[in-house]
Design an enzyme around this catalytic site. Structure first.
Site, short mmCIF file in Angstrom:
data_model
loop_
_atom_site.label_atom_id
_atom_site.label_comp_id
_atom_site.label_asym_id
_atom_site.label_seq_id
_atom_site.Cartn_x
_atom_site.Cartn_y
_atom_site.Cartn_z
N ARG A 117 0.82 -1.21 0.00
CA ARG A 117 0.00 0.00 0.00
C ARG A 117 0.86 1.27 0.00
NH1 ARG A 117 -5.67 0.13 1.25
NH2 ARG A 117 -5.35 2.39 1.16
N TYR A 131 -10.23 5.59 -11.54
CA TYR A 131 -11.37 6.48 -11.29
C TYR A 131 -11.20 7.12 -9.92
CZ TYR A 131 -13.24 2.46 -8.64
OH TYR A 131 -13.41 1.41 -7.78
N HIS A 158 -16.49 -4.35 2.84
CA HIS A 158 -16.11 -3.87 1.51
C HIS A 158 -14.82 -4.54 1.05
CE1 HIS A 158 -16.58 -0.93 -1.71
NE2 HIS A 158 -15.33 -0.56 -1.56
N GLN A 171 -5.03 -3.86 -7.13
CA GLN A 171 -5.69 -2.59 -6.83
C GLN A 171 -4.79 -1.71 -5.98
OE1 GLN A 171 -10.12 -2.04 -5.57
NE2 GLN A 171 -9.00 -2.36 -3.69
#
Length: 235
Positions: A117, A131, A158, A171
């Site tokens: 991350r 996006y 989520h 991601q």
């Protein structure tokens, strides 16, 4: 992290400028040919030095590569990531016999997650999709009026949806609050466009997105070397 999207009018010096930026040990850049007609070329660049990103953007701008859209953000850890205490409580509640052993394996995975991350390595994939998004602040659906515990519980659910796509999607979520018009940027890497469509579609049914998510424009492209990106644009 800097995302740029622009129509290509010339290839003069652009590939060299991007290669020079990416030659630094702690800097990365990928280019892509944008699908559709809103732009020709896209760039995603990472650096610990904001000045280096600024110089790259202005160098490209000075060579006639004027962006029609851009996004500036920072790599970050999620404040909702499960803690060791959370994981221990979950293991105990499930009746796990080897709690310490399972925790050791969990800590190893979390260390890798945090590294990826904060200091990601941009993957070698065929496609990229990007996006921006924010959380709503409307009456009755104000994300920021929820307690931390409520928000964390929703985000953990989520995240479970997203982990179903491990192996199909890589991601990277970056934070932009106070830096850009949106609060986060989501960049997806995949080899199959169906994987991108599937994860975004399934996430729409998750309460975090269904009740509290606001999405900006979606950009998709084919990851290619700069020379190929410019060649496909006809220059």
């Amino acid at each position: 992290v800097m995302h740029l999207f622009w129509p290509v009018r010339s290839a003069e010096g652009a590939a060299e400028a991007i290669a020079r930026f990416a030659s630094a040990d702690d800097q990365q850049a990928v280019t892509f040919s944008v699908l559709g007609g809103r732009a020709d070329a896209g760039l995603m660049a990472l650096s610990p030095d904001l000045d280096a990103l600024h110089r790259l953007a202005k160098d490209l701008h000075g060579r006639g590569h004027d962006p029609v859209s851009s996004f500036i953000s920072l790599t970050e850890l999620s404040e909702y990531t499960a803690t060791e205490d959370d994981e221990r409580a979950r293991l105990v509640a499930e009746g796990e016999d080897d709690v310490d052993g399972k925790l050791a394996a969990w800590n190893a995975r979390i260390a890798g997650y945090r590294q990826n991350r904060l200091y990601p390595t941009l993957p070698d994939k065929r496609l990229i999709a990007f996006y921006p998004m924010s959380k709503t602040r409307e009456p009755g659906a104000n994300w920021y009026s929820l307690s931390f515990e409520e928000r964390k519980d929703l985000m953990l659910g989520h995240g479970r949806v997203g982990r179903k796509y491990a192996g199909r999607i890589i991601q990277l979520i970056t934070g932009a609050t106070g830096l850009d018009d949106w609060e986060w940027g989501v960049t997806l890497f995949a080899d199959d466009p169906v994987a991108i469509k599937d994860i975004v579609y399934e996430m729409r049914f998750d309460p975090v997105s269904a009740e509290y998510g606001v999405f900006g424009p979606f950009w998709t492209g084919l990851l290619l070397p700069p020379d190929e990106v410019f060649s496909r644009a006809g220059v």
